[in-house]
Write an enzyme that holds these catalytic residues in place. Structure first.
Site, PDB file in Angstrom:
ATOM      1  N   LYS A   1      -1.843   2.882 -16.695  1.00 32.65           N
ATOM      2  CA  LYS A   1      -0.595   3.445 -15.601  1.00 32.65           C
ATOM      3  C   LYS A   1       0.020   4.381 -15.944  1.00 32.65           C
ATOM      4  CE  LYS A   1       0.127   0.427 -12.205  1.00 32.65           C
ATOM      5  NZ  LYS A   1      -0.472  -0.373 -11.092  1.00 32.65           N
TER       6      LYS A   1
ATOM      7  N   GLY B   1       6.512  -5.592   2.288  1.00 30.69           N
ATOM      8  CA  GLY B   1       5.469  -4.741   2.529  1.00 30.69           C
ATOM      9  C   GLY B   1       4.808  -4.477   3.161  1.00 30.69           C
ATOM     10  N   TYR B   2       4.582  -2.763   3.865  1.00 29.50           N
ATOM     11  CA  TYR B   2       3.725  -2.962   4.708  1.00 29.50           C
ATOM     12  C   TYR B   2       3.548  -1.744   4.058  1.00 29.50           C
ATOM     13  CZ  TYR B   2       1.901  -3.739   9.388  1.00 29.50           C
ATOM     14  OH  TYR B   2       1.055  -4.427  10.361  1.00 29.50           O
ATOM     15  N   GLY B   3       2.510  -1.117   3.303  1.00 30.09           N
ATOM     16  CA  GLY B   3       1.957   0.218   2.261  1.00 30.09           C
ATOM     17  C   GLY B   3       0.356  -0.602   2.667  1.00 30.09           C
ATOM     18  N   ASN B   4      -0.734   0.317   2.008  1.00 31.85           N
ATOM     19  CA  ASN B   4      -1.633  -0.463   1.265  1.00 31.85           C
ATOM     20  C   ASN B   4      -2.370  -1.577   2.167  1.00 31.85           C
ATOM     21  OD1 ASN B   4      -4.735  -0.658  -0.196  1.00 31.85           O
ATOM     22  ND2 ASN B   4      -5.145   1.085   1.241  1.00 31.85           N
ATOM     23  N   ALA B   5      -1.692  -2.377   0.431  1.00 30.44           N
ATOM     24  CA  ALA B   5      -1.986  -3.802   0.542  1.00 30.44           C
ATOM     25  C   ALA B   5      -0.927  -4.315   1.471  1.00 30.44           C
ATOM     26  CB  ALA B   5      -1.377  -4.502  -0.821  1.00 30.44           C
ATOM     27  N   GLY B   6       0.151  -4.595   2.307  1.00 30.39           N
ATOM     28  CA  GLY B   6       0.565  -5.002   2.733  1.00 30.39           C
ATOM     29  C   GLY B   6      -0.216  -5.082   4.573  1.00 30.39           C
TER      30      GLY B   6
END
Ligand code: GLU
Length: 436
Positions: free
Chosen positions: A126, A238-243
């Site tokens: 990472k 969460g509302y990024g790529n995954a959310g």
């Protein structure tokens, strides 16, 4: 309890000192506790256990970056290569103001277990940069991304360590990083980084792969529970790529109604559910979900405690803790974020009968399609999107069943089961290589 005391048959002190954090649980201690628990259950060889408690290598970077004002600002970052017994190190790069070496160590450990659970021939790593990407202009962001590769590029490569996007990094950032790496090495090496734009050797289906893999897991879990998800409610933190993709796919593939979502600026609720296209367009336009027409504001803890069929934590670490776990009402918790649940909360949820799909499995669709991207880059031949979806679904189902069967035979919760599957695979590779 100190992290070193928790290793049942590990008498040697920790070789890597853990940096205590002031706010919330230290994710690296969490990662070590999870490993220790699984190691104890399977009676892992003490040397293998000790080796797996620390990263094999880590690089600390200091990067001068010219700001638009003409001034030079100094940034700090990391790349941690946790374990590559099963193949080249693989893992994303995060840009975050609260980034710390221990967070990156934990995330690198989780990548090692994730690639092993998915049985893809990769290790775990990472990277992270301490910065506030929202305060940087696009050209400052580009210079920072290139500066990261100028330092970390010396330990990266298609056969050694392959980065990808993570929190607040994007396909565009991967493109700048790829370009910098290719300039350093004087040739195109598309396989050095994944999550690239499709026009630069990215894979079809990588954009929503994390969420899609999670949705496949939710479908499997619901089937095992005899739970009908059509019309059932979901909440997404969460509302990024995954959310955001989980919103799209929960509606599209499962027929679910998403009644609450949040991002770093706010939390919104509507019992009728949100239509993905409208909310997604609103977030793109305003930069947040907060204030979406027809929604009511709620608190973050209210969102986590809603009476829903599925709760998707899709933001950061340690949000479900011993304090709020007793109040979680979801039937399924699907971890699209890395490390959202603390070990104490795991036990509470398990005893309450909540089905938790652990991060190592639930969000592994991202790295799985990253692996497909590496394969396509090596071949120079690219698959259609439906081919990617089909292969991803097969991988997710196989991994889900391995975890499910292990949970049943060891009578443990799904996270421990995922650890057991992963650690056995990594330990076997280390033994075959003669490391332990
Ligand atoms: N950052 C993603 C993760 O945490 C994807 C990693 C990758 O594709 O290498 O799984």
């Amino acid at each position: 309890m100190s992290a070193s005391n928790d290793a049942s048959h590990n008498t040697a002190p920790l070789t890597i000192p853990v940096t205590e954090t002031t706010s919330g649980p230290n994710p690296f201690i969490t990662a070590q506790q999870q490993l220790d628990q699984a190691a104890r259950i399977i009676g892992l060889d003490p040397a293998a256990h000790e080796l797996l408690r620390s990263p094999l290598r880590e690089l600390h970077l200091t990067m001068p970056v010219k700001m638009d004002s003409g001034q030079t600002k100094i940034f700090h970052g990391f790349r941690v290569q946790y374990n590559d017994a099963r193949g080249p190190n693989k893992g994303g790069i995060r840009f975050h103001p609260d980034e710390s070496i221990d967070t990156v160590r934990a995330l690198a450990a989780w990548m090692t277990w994730k690639t092993a659970v998915m049985d893809i021939p990769l290790g775990g790593s990472k990277g992270g940069v301490i910065c506030d990407p929202k305060a940087l202009s696009p050209s400052e962001l580009e210079r920072l991304s290139r500066a990261y590769i100028r330092q970390a590029g010396r330990i990266l490569g298609p056969d050694t360590d392959i980065p990808a996007p993570d929190v607040y990094t994007s396909p565009q950032i991967m493109a700048w990083m790829l370009d910098e790496y290719c300039a350093m090495h004087k040739k195109n090496r598309f396989g050095v980084i994944t999550g690239k734009p499709i026009a630069l050797g990215g894979s079809a289906g990588r954009g929503d792969a994390t969420a899609r893999g999670g949705i496949f897991c939710v479908r499997e879990a619901a089937e095992a529970l005899g739970l009908n998800l059509s019309g059932a409610r979901a909440a997404i933190q969460g509302y990024g790529n995954a959310g955001s993709n989980a919103h799209k796919l929960a509606a599209e593939l499962l027929g679910m109604k998403v009644i609450a979502v949040s991002d770093s600026k706010g939390c919104i609720y509507n019992p009728e559910g949100f239509a993905f296209p409208a909310l997604n367009a609103y977030k793109k336009q305003t930069g947040s979900v907060a204030g979406f027409p027809g929604s009511a504001p709620i608190s973050n803890s209210e969102l986590l405690e809603l009476d829903v069929a599925v709760l998707f934590p899709a933001a950061l670490e340690s949000v479900i803790t011993a304090q709020n776990a007793p109040d979680i009402r979801a039937k399924i918790v699907a971890e699209l974020a890395n490390g959202p649940t603390t070990p104490e909360a795991d036990t509470i949820l398990y005893n309450k009968g909540v089905i938790l799909i652990p991060d190592l499995l639930c969000n592994a669709g991202g790295v799985t399609v990253s692996y497909f991207e590496m394969v396509q880059n090596a071949y120079g031949y690219y698959w259609e999107e439906d081919e990617v979806h089909r292969r991803l679904e097969k991988k997710m189902k196989t991994a889900f069943r391995a975890v499910q069967q292990t949970a049943q035979s060891y009578k443990v919760h799904n996270r421990l089961a995922a650890y057991i599957v992963a650690i056995q695979r990594v330990a076997e590779a280390m033994k075959l290589r003669g490391w332990v």
